[in-house]
Write an enzyme that holds these catalytic residues in place. Structure first.
Site, PDB file in Angstrom:
ATOM      1  N   HIS B  40       0.849  -1.183   0.000  1.00 53.54           N
ATOM      2  CA  HIS B  40       0.000   0.000   0.000  1.00 53.54           C
ATOM      3  C   HIS B  40       0.886   1.235   0.000  1.00 53.54           C
ATOM      4  O   HIS B  40       1.436   1.611   1.028  1.00 53.54           O
ATOM      5  CB  HIS B  40      -0.897   0.007   1.235  1.00 53.54           C
ATOM      6  CG  HIS B  40      -1.913  -1.107   1.272  1.00 53.54           C
ATOM      7  ND1 HIS B  40      -1.598  -2.399   1.611  1.00 53.54           N
ATOM      8  CD2 HIS B  40      -3.253  -1.113   1.018  1.00 53.54           C
ATOM      9  CE1 HIS B  40      -2.687  -3.153   1.562  1.00 53.54           C
ATOM     10  NE2 HIS B  40      -3.706  -2.403   1.207  1.00 53.54           N
ATOM     11  N   HIS B 271      -4.136   4.404  -3.276  1.00 53.66           N
ATOM     12  CA  HIS B 271      -4.211   3.605  -2.045  1.00 53.66           C
ATOM     13  C   HIS B 271      -3.360   2.344  -2.150  1.00 53.66           C
ATOM     14  O   HIS B 271      -2.468   2.123  -1.342  1.00 53.66           O
ATOM     15  CB  HIS B 271      -5.683   3.273  -1.772  1.00 53.66           C
ATOM     16  CG  HIS B 271      -5.926   2.493  -0.523  1.00 53.66           C
ATOM     17  ND1 HIS B 271      -6.006   1.125  -0.496  1.00 53.66           N
ATOM     18  CD2 HIS B 271      -6.110   2.903   0.752  1.00 53.66           C
ATOM     19  CE1 HIS B 271      -6.233   0.714   0.746  1.00 53.66           C
ATOM     20  NE2 HIS B 271      -6.304   1.770   1.522  1.00 53.66           N
ATOM     21  N   GLU B 416     -16.800  -1.427  25.341  1.00 50.75           N
ATOM     22  CA  GLU B 416     -16.064  -2.669  25.553  1.00 50.75           C
ATOM     23  C   GLU B 416     -14.944  -2.874  24.542  1.00 50.75           C
ATOM     24  O   GLU B 416     -13.878  -3.393  24.884  1.00 50.75           O
ATOM     25  CB  GLU B 416     -17.016  -3.873  25.491  1.00 50.75           C
ATOM     26  CG  GLU B 416     -18.075  -3.890  26.587  1.00 50.75           C
ATOM     27  CD  GLU B 416     -19.287  -3.066  26.241  1.00 50.75           C
ATOM     28  OE1 GLU B 416     -19.351  -2.516  25.117  1.00 50.75           O
ATOM     29  OE2 GLU B 416     -20.200  -2.959  27.084  1.00 50.75           O
ATOM     30  N   HIS B 478     -28.260 -11.613  26.735  1.00 46.60           N
ATOM     31  CA  HIS B 478     -27.210 -11.485  27.747  1.00 46.60           C
ATOM     32  C   HIS B 478     -26.684 -12.831  28.238  1.00 46.60           C
ATOM     33  O   HIS B 478     -25.877 -12.865  29.159  1.00 46.60           O
ATOM     34  CB  HIS B 478     -27.742 -10.675  28.939  1.00 46.60           C
ATOM     35  CG  HIS B 478     -27.876  -9.206  28.639  1.00 46.60           C
ATOM     36  ND1 HIS B 478     -28.671  -8.738  27.623  1.00 46.60           N
ATOM     37  CD2 HIS B 478     -27.309  -8.112  29.196  1.00 46.60           C
ATOM     38  CE1 HIS B 478     -28.590  -7.416  27.571  1.00 46.60           C
ATOM     39  NE2 HIS B 478     -27.764  -7.013  28.507  1.00 46.60           N
TER      40      HIS B 478
END
Lengths: 667, 667
Positions: B40, B271, B416, B478
């Site tokens: 790249h 890119h 999280e 959950h």
């Protein structure tokens, strides 16, 4: 303030006592939580006025026909506050949500589960509870509405998506992705109702956030308003303004968590601290609500019933429009999720078209199939996370953009988690078939949303390229080795790893025929040898099958998936030259094979020694191997080198299969 | 412009030709990518001036001692641009990154892998490439620096974290979480260098984002500057300003992707479109760089060498300070990751303390252990995602906040994924032991970061509560049922599901003694029966062991994990009453058991019929079961009801074990 005449939907008559409607929510929630012995009172008590205003003044829905396609969608993204939704649905008159149902809150198989579990007949549009998923699903619903409106016109499709949103949803990365893309796509019929109560589970939100949330939304191109979340007039006006603005809207509703319980309101314990009966008594005094538990005064019930007539009237007019609509048949087919006539013929043709003699990446075959289906199944909507070129699933599709809603390809940006949840929202909305495309390494980013699709049984298709060390020198971060196993472990997720273009077409057909759960396709970047010819039955339906019998007796069974099937075929030929008869079993889908009769499974796997070959870890393969059998695959993470070098390096070669066969057969 | 005298670090002499230093990066990258045949080029060619300015003028690092603890940390979050980093490290004089290494770019086991793979001796601080992970790790590094500085003072710990950042990193949700928390914590020594090139893989960034990125950072409390990313003077000043500002800084560097290649610069193909030799020739003409491939003029090399003397001098002074520092011994122990003296004694004591006769949630035992260790292992840093109360791992720890850096508990908010990556960054930084705490259902959110910990072999500890249907009426969203299997499938991740407080203490001890990889603890919300007494050896070390032999012969082996071990013990007693001798095997960690000698494994599992019991799906259990053996567990997702109701409902009961035993033994 804008004059009523300019407002899109007139307010109900001034007769409705919206505050009493809100208090009815508040006390049904309180009584239900006390009755259950647990629950989260913070949201239903804090958002009662917001919810009541929405339903009394603006929501377009008909509780007597919960599945009416042109209903507004309501998502409770802060799903732990589920009693808000159940109280609302009960008061609005959804038949499934009776007082008995409220009394069964949090009990086994109650419609009033701890968190909302999708049951659209009951008015529960989608399962929520893992924070952030709900608002991301809502973005998907709002996209679905716009795509369908572009197809069928505002006469058939013209509804809004409302999401109740907590602080947690806005802290989660997926929520942030949702904000960014919704603003970019100018989803003007999407409104977030933010429960800005300054409290999370840990206490004051200042413990973990100090960003200027309204500014964050403005930076993303949203229409932002802030109101007192207990001031019904202000909420009403803000909702009207939101409906007039072409941008997605957030209404920051400053609320008092657990409002009404003197002991807990505005405090950390308001979130979900256990309630005692005295709390209900004190709340009744504080709010002037002098009715027994679960009892709603007739006048309040009447206001609720009157409010919901707005939706019933809208549906009646809509039904008349549908009856004479030139696209009524197509609308009904899309809505039903039915496949077009001559589906089998379409599949047979496209299978022939993608089958080539030359090795071909299965992701390329998938792109061809997806493109061919764009015409036959215009209800497919492809979402891709900034990998258009390497996955090549756009082709003839136009982009769905802020200016052009007829497109069937959404550039989701580098936001895989959002993309997964959007697919859930689109599938739950109905009328469209969502197809997600990215690399398998990023499936871990999408995983929580894919789990929700599996849990809800939604027909979403998750297409992944770069399924193994075949990724090559981008290296181990981008090389799945355990990801197949991790999804095979997930209930209700069909995981396909097709061997070639024909199996890829078969997997696509099965995925689109499946209405009760999601499918995952793990496809190769590198060319896959063609091991099948089109024309026969869809062999992938049985999950695994004998692709090639040995010339005479079966000394050995080679079991493989994906690109390793071609490798097994080559090994079979080499072994045949040595007088060893090996059958090759292609096993594109474990879940479908598991569902076959034991006799079929035994016949396919045979009694001869087995070698399984898969460019992944062996975890899970003991299901199909006996202790003396062998597995050829990965032992750990991959490495950065060309794909062919890696296959050699990790021993995924014809020579290694042959040598393993010799060892196994004692030759 | 501010006068030089007020700047924290003086610029190098005006003699250095930073533009030539930048072009050296540019052409080494170009030559290496051409040599590899892929890569790249967008990032190294577009960010060459930014990188050269950082290294020439500001970075504090000593390539001759890459592990010097007080070095600045550099993270290439846009890891696909890896040649930027390798060129930098080569020019800066890191011994491992020779010209030969550059020529081996993207080849098997080259230090110059496709994406950066952690190798700190070579100056590669952390593995990056999955977008967004790098900047989230950088937040962890910046937290680690502040926590350590609070402990040991700025004389020993005073360095910065610099991250190269692409558009993708800022679109990913994890990146958004990083922005929000870094601003909240006022991590003033963290600087993002944003490659604002308006191009992603799909093309113009306008395809997928229209948000005002600088405003988004401002909303989160960041110091924001924008510069021409090729204007060395402007970049230099912006870096100085960033170093002076107490907030985290982002420098939006407007760049031209693939700058220097006339055919590709500023375009989508910049890119990573394949290069041809003519590109290098044209670039040499365009940039006036008349040196053969891989050749760097002596004057440029001299400028690079001179620039790096700044770090060497800083290290020399630091070494003198350390020699006389009163906390030198503690600093060295923290840094080495060494456990305190009398570790075994500490573990034995805390195991005795947490072992109670009464049933006890293993998450509560874990909280007690974590609290007891706060004094013995002050280098532990606990991160929790807004679940302080239900996981209870804060206790005596103070919070790490924007105002108080001595705290060892980070309120991460409902973020999280960020939390997982912060643990990776903290572990990679060194000096601290990160411990993450949340519910197991949210492990799916953290998973991509946990995979990175496993891939890098970082000693991070991931503690999860609510490990099963024992969650109760919060319901299936959950309730993990497949999550244990999904992590058992992950290489280099030790998954522990302890049976009681003693096994929990044993798992903690093993996790903290493990230096070469992460550990996961799956712990119960509901009380676990105590099945072990403290005092014996750490039996968890062997992964599985016979917890209880039958009185006489072994008719049956019950294998269980977690809370189901207590259930198995009760079933054993019931069976004994019926004259059936059942051994109970506790199997807290499959990976450790797998690593034992076959003889040990066979002795533990025995030859008698086996029943495995785990409140999860059976996926993976075939490893330990033969076809005639049985599994008692979950068949699919859970439900919303009290935990005891669910255990009954899903057949995880003593009665069902006894009945299964009867069936298996033909009684």
């Amino acid at each position: 303030m804008i004059p009523d005449t300019e407002l899109p939907i007139p307010a109900n008559g001034p007769g409705a006592d919206v505050q009493a409607m809100a208090d009815a929510i508040r006390f049904l929630a309180l009584d239900s939580i006390l009755n259950a012995g647990e629950g989260h009172q913070g949201v239903p008590l804090g958002m009662a006025e917001i919810a009541a205003t929405l339903y009394a003044r603006h929501l377009k829905a008909n509780p007597k026909d919960p599945l009416w396609p042109d209903r507004d969608r309501v998502v409770l993204s802060n799903g732990h506050g589920s009693m808000l939704l159940y109280a609302l649905l009960h008061l609005a008159g959804y038949d499934h949500v009776t007082v008995d149902a409220l009394k069964s809150f949090r009990k086994l198989y109650s419609v009033c589960a701890g968190h909302p579990e999708i049951e659209q007949e009951a008015g529960i549009e989608i399962t929520t509870g893992l924070l952030g998923q709900g608002i991301a699903c809502a973005v998907g619903m709002a996209v679905a509405e716009q795509r369908l409106a572009a197809e069928f016109g505002a006469g058939l499709v013209d509804h809004r998506t409302w999401a109740f949103v907590g602080d947690g949803c806005l802290q989660e990365g997926i929520g942030q992705e949702a904000i960014s893309l919704a603003g970019h796509l100018r989803l003007g019929k999407l409104t977030f109702l933010w429960d800005d109560n300054h409290i999370t589970d840990d206490g004051d939100t200042a413990l973990s956030i100090s960003e200027d949330v309204p500014e964050r939304f403005r930076a993303a191109g949203w229409h932002v308003q802030a109101v007192d979340g207990h001031d019904i007039g202000a909420i009403d006006v803000a909702m009207r303004m939101a409906m007039l603005d072409p941008r997605p809207s957030i209404i920051a509703c400053r609320t008092v968590i657990a409002r009404g319980i003197p002991r807990l309101q505005g405090k950390r314990g308001g979130h979900s601290a256990p309630l005692v009966p005295g709390d209900a008594d004190e709340a009744r005094v504080a709010r002037g609500w002098h009715h027994p538990p679960f009892e709603v005064p007739a006048a309040v019930r009447a206001d609720w019933a009157r409010a919901m007539t707005r939706g019933a009237a809208a549906q009646a007019a809509w039904t008349e429009r549908l009856a004479t609509h030139p696209q009524a048949a197509a609308f009904r087919r899309w809505k039903a999720g039915a496949l077009p006539e001559d589906w089998d013929g379409i599949v047979a043709r496209l299978t022939r078209e993608v089958a080539t003699a030359e090795p071909h990446p299965t992701i390329a075959a998938s792109g061809e199939i997806c493109d061919a289906l764009a015409g036959h199944l215009p209800e497919t909507l492809v979402l891709c996370a900034d990998l258009e070129a390497p996955t090549d699933h756009k082709r003839s599709r136009a982009a769905f953009t802020s200016a052009e809603r007829a497109g069937s390809y959404v550039h989701c940006g580098v936001r895989e988690h959002l993309m997964g949840a959007m697919a859930d929202g689109i599938a739950a909305h109905g009328g469209l078939r969502p197809i997600n495309v990215t690399y398998l390494a990023f499936a871990d980013y999408e995983r929580p949303a894919m789990r929700m699709a599996a849990l809800m049984g939604l027909p979403a298709l998750f297409v992944f390229s770069h399924d193994s060390i075949g990724v090559g020198s981008n290296g181990p971060t981008h090389q799945p080795v355990e990801i197949l196993a991790s999804f095979r472990a997930m209930p209700n997720m069909r995981v396909f790893r097709p061997a070639d273009a024909v199996e890829t077409a078969e997997a696509w057909a099965i995925a689109l025929e499946t209405r009760d759960g999601p499918s995952l396709l793990a496809l190769s970047k590198q060319p896959a040898e063609q091991v099948r010819s089109p024309g026969a039955a869809n062999l992938t339906r049985r999950g695994a099958y004998v692709l090639s019998e040995p010339g005479c007796r079966r000394d050995l069974t080679l079991i493989a998936t994906g690109t390793e099937v071609g490798l097994a075929m080559r090994a079979q030929r080499a072994l045949a030259g040595q007088g060893i008869g090996a059958a090759v079993v292609s096993m594109p889908c474990w879940e479908l094979f598991e569902a076959q009769e034991p006799e079929y499974r035994e016949a396919v796997l045979g009694t001869a020694p087995r070698i399984a070959i898969e460019a992944a870890l062996s975890f899970g393969w003991d299901r199909w191997l006996r202790p003396a059998d062998r597995f050829i695959g990965m032992q750990g993470f991959g490495a950065s080198a060309r794909a062919d070098v890696l296959y050699d390096h990790f021993g995924l070669t014809e020579a290694s299969i042959v040598a393993t066969a010799h060892g196994l057969l004692g030759r």
